[in-house]
Motif scaffolding. Structure first.
Motif, mmCIF file in Angstrom:
data_model
loop_
_atom_site.group_PDB
_atom_site.id
_atom_site.type_symbol
_atom_site.label_atom_id
_atom_site.label_comp_id
_atom_site.label_asym_id
_atom_site.label_seq_id
_atom_site.Cartn_x
_atom_site.Cartn_y
_atom_site.Cartn_z
ATOM 1 N N ARG A 137 37.723 42.840 23.593
ATOM 2 C CA ARG A 137 37.670 44.228 24.092
ATOM 3 C C ARG A 137 36.247 44.791 24.086
ATOM 4 N N ASP A 138 35.395 44.264 23.228
ATOM 5 C CA ASP A 138 34.022 44.750 23.152
ATOM 6 C C ASP A 138 33.147 44.189 24.260
ATOM 7 N N ASN A 139 33.627 43.167 24.975
ATOM 8 C CA ASN A 139 32.846 42.574 26.054
ATOM 9 C C ASN A 139 33.130 43.346 27.336
ATOM 10 N N ARG A 140 32.417 44.465 27.512
ATOM 11 C CA ARG A 140 32.655 45.334 28.676
ATOM 12 C C ARG A 140 32.329 44.630 29.989
ATOM 13 N N ILE A 141 31.347 43.739 29.988
ATOM 14 C CA ILE A 141 30.993 43.029 31.224
ATOM 15 C C ILE A 141 32.169 42.175 31.680
ATOM 16 N N ALA A 142 32.768 41.418 30.760
ATOM 17 C CA ALA A 142 33.924 40.586 31.110
ATOM 18 C C ALA A 142 35.091 41.457 31.550
ATOM 19 N N GLN A 143 35.298 42.576 30.876
ATOM 20 C CA GLN A 143 36.389 43.481 31.252
ATOM 21 C C GLN A 143 36.174 44.040 32.657
ATOM 22 N N LEU A 144 34.940 44.393 32.983
ATOM 23 C CA LEU A 144 34.639 44.907 34.324
ATOM 24 C C LEU A 144 34.835 43.825 35.386
ATOM 25 N N LEU A 145 34.476 42.599 35.064
ATOM 26 C CA LEU A 145 34.683 41.484 35.992
ATOM 27 C C LEU A 145 36.171 41.318 36.304
ATOM 28 N N ILE A 146 36.989 41.341 35.275
ATOM 29 C CA ILE A 146 38.441 41.192 35.451
ATOM 30 C C ILE A 146 38.995 42.375 36.236
ATOM 31 N N GLU A 147 38.554 43.573 35.888
ATOM 32 C CA GLU A 147 39.028 44.767 36.598
ATOM 33 C C GLU A 147 38.668 44.709 38.086
ATOM 34 N N GLY A 148 37.450 44.277 38.393
ATOM 35 C CA GLY A 148 37.047 44.150 39.793
ATOM 36 C C GLY A 148 37.892 43.137 40.536
ATOM 37 N N ALA A 149 38.173 42.005 39.892
ATOM 38 C CA ALA A 149 39.014 40.985 40.523
ATOM 39 C C ALA A 149 40.424 41.528 40.777
ATOM 40 N N MET A 150 40.947 42.295 39.817
ATOM 41 C CA MET A 150 42.284 42.879 39.985
ATOM 42 C C MET A 150 42.307 43.874 41.158
ATOM 43 N N LEU A 151 41.272 44.674 41.266
ATOM 44 C CA LEU A 151 41.208 45.639 42.370
ATOM 45 C C LEU A 151 41.102 44.928 43.717
ATOM 46 N N HIS A 152 40.344 43.841 43.780
ATOM 47 C CA HIS A 152 40.258 43.060 45.016
ATOM 48 C C HIS A 152 41.615 42.468 45.369
ATOM 49 N N LEU A 153 42.317 41.962 44.370
ATOM 50 C CA LEU A 153 43.648 41.397 44.628
ATOM 51 C C LEU A 153 44.614 42.471 45.117
ATOM 52 N N GLN A 154 44.538 43.661 44.528
ATOM 53 C CA GLN A 154 45.413 44.745 44.973
ATOM 54 C C GLN A 154 45.109 45.105 46.427
ATOM 55 N N ALA A 155 43.838 45.144 46.780
ATOM 56 C CA ALA A 155 43.474 45.421 48.174
ATOM 57 C C ALA A 155 43.992 44.314 49.088
ATOM 58 N N ASP A 156 43.911 43.066 48.640
ATOM 59 C CA ASP A 156 44.437 41.945 49.433
ATOM 60 C C ASP A 156 45.945 42.067 49.612
ATOM 61 N N LEU A 157 46.639 42.478 48.572
ATOM 62 C CA LEU A 157 48.092 42.677 48.682
ATOM 63 C C LEU A 157 48.418 43.795 49.671
ATOM 64 N N ASP A 158 47.670 44.877 49.618
ATOM 65 C CA ASP A 158 47.873 45.977 50.566
ATOM 66 C C ASP A 158 47.631 45.509 51.996
ATOM 67 N N TRP A 159 46.587 44.683 52.175
ATOM 68 C CA TRP A 159 46.277 44.170 53.507
ATOM 69 C C TRP A 159 47.381 43.243 54.008
ATOM 70 N N LEU A 160 47.936 42.409 53.125
ATOM 71 C CA LEU A 160 49.055 41.544 53.521
ATOM 72 C C LEU A 160 50.239 42.381 53.986
#
Length: 171
Positions: A137-160
């Motif tokens: 939880r203290d690794n904010r960079i890794a958390q931001l990376l995961i969050e960005g990937a999740m947001l991209h996937l959500q956008a991909d799902l919306d596009w599908l």
């Protein structure tokens, strides 16, 4: 790989395995772990390009290790990289190519392709959710990376969903 290695060397000299560990620690488990062989190949290329210099350091109980440091040319390359913005629209998308060509081939159904891709994205989201729980939880960079990937996937799902609606309206 070359510019991230230069960025790590900007803080000070390091050897290849140390750089691998630093990348893994910084980016966490969601980012594909770099191969140490790939790192050393990249370091050799950077040295040939004059962006870094290597120095053999004697060790008493082990073989010598090579420690690299950034050159002025390497610092300039890094400044240029940080100064540039990223502009990569996803117009060359492999899935979309399949979707567009499916009717012409007669070998795949577009709605079936969409549903299959949707399941893949949902599985990817589940896997990322597990990583979020497991990641420090203290690794904010890794958390931001995961969050960005999740947001991209959500956008991909919306596009599908949008693709499916459009294709179903064509029928």
């Amino acid at each position: 790989m070359r510019l991230p290695l230069l960025a790590l060397l900007a803080r000070g000299p390091a050897h290849g395995y140390e750089l691998k560990q630093d990348l893994e620690q910084l980016l966490g488990s969601a980012y594909p772990q770099p191969n140490v062989g790939q790192i050393y190949v990249t370091l050799n290329r950077l040295q040939k390009q004059g962006l870094i210099e290597g120095e053999d350091i004697a060790q008493s109980s082990r073989p010598n290790k090579k420690v690299y440091h950034l050159t002025e040319a390497g610092q300039e390359e890094l400044r240029t990289w940080f100064d540039q913005t990223e502009d990569e629209p996803r117009v060359r998308d492999e899935f979309f190519m399949k979707l567009a060509l499916a009717p012409q081939s007669g070998l795949a159904d577009q709605i079936t392709l969409i549903n299959k891709q949707r399941r893949q994205y949902l599985n990817s989201m589940r896997n990322l959710s597990k990583l979020t729980a497991a990641e420090d939880r203290d690794n904010r960079i890794a958390q931001l990376l995961i969050e960005g990937a999740m947001l991209h996937l959500q956008a991909d799902l919306d596009w599908l969903e949008r693709c499916q609606e459009e294709l179903e309206n064509l029928e």
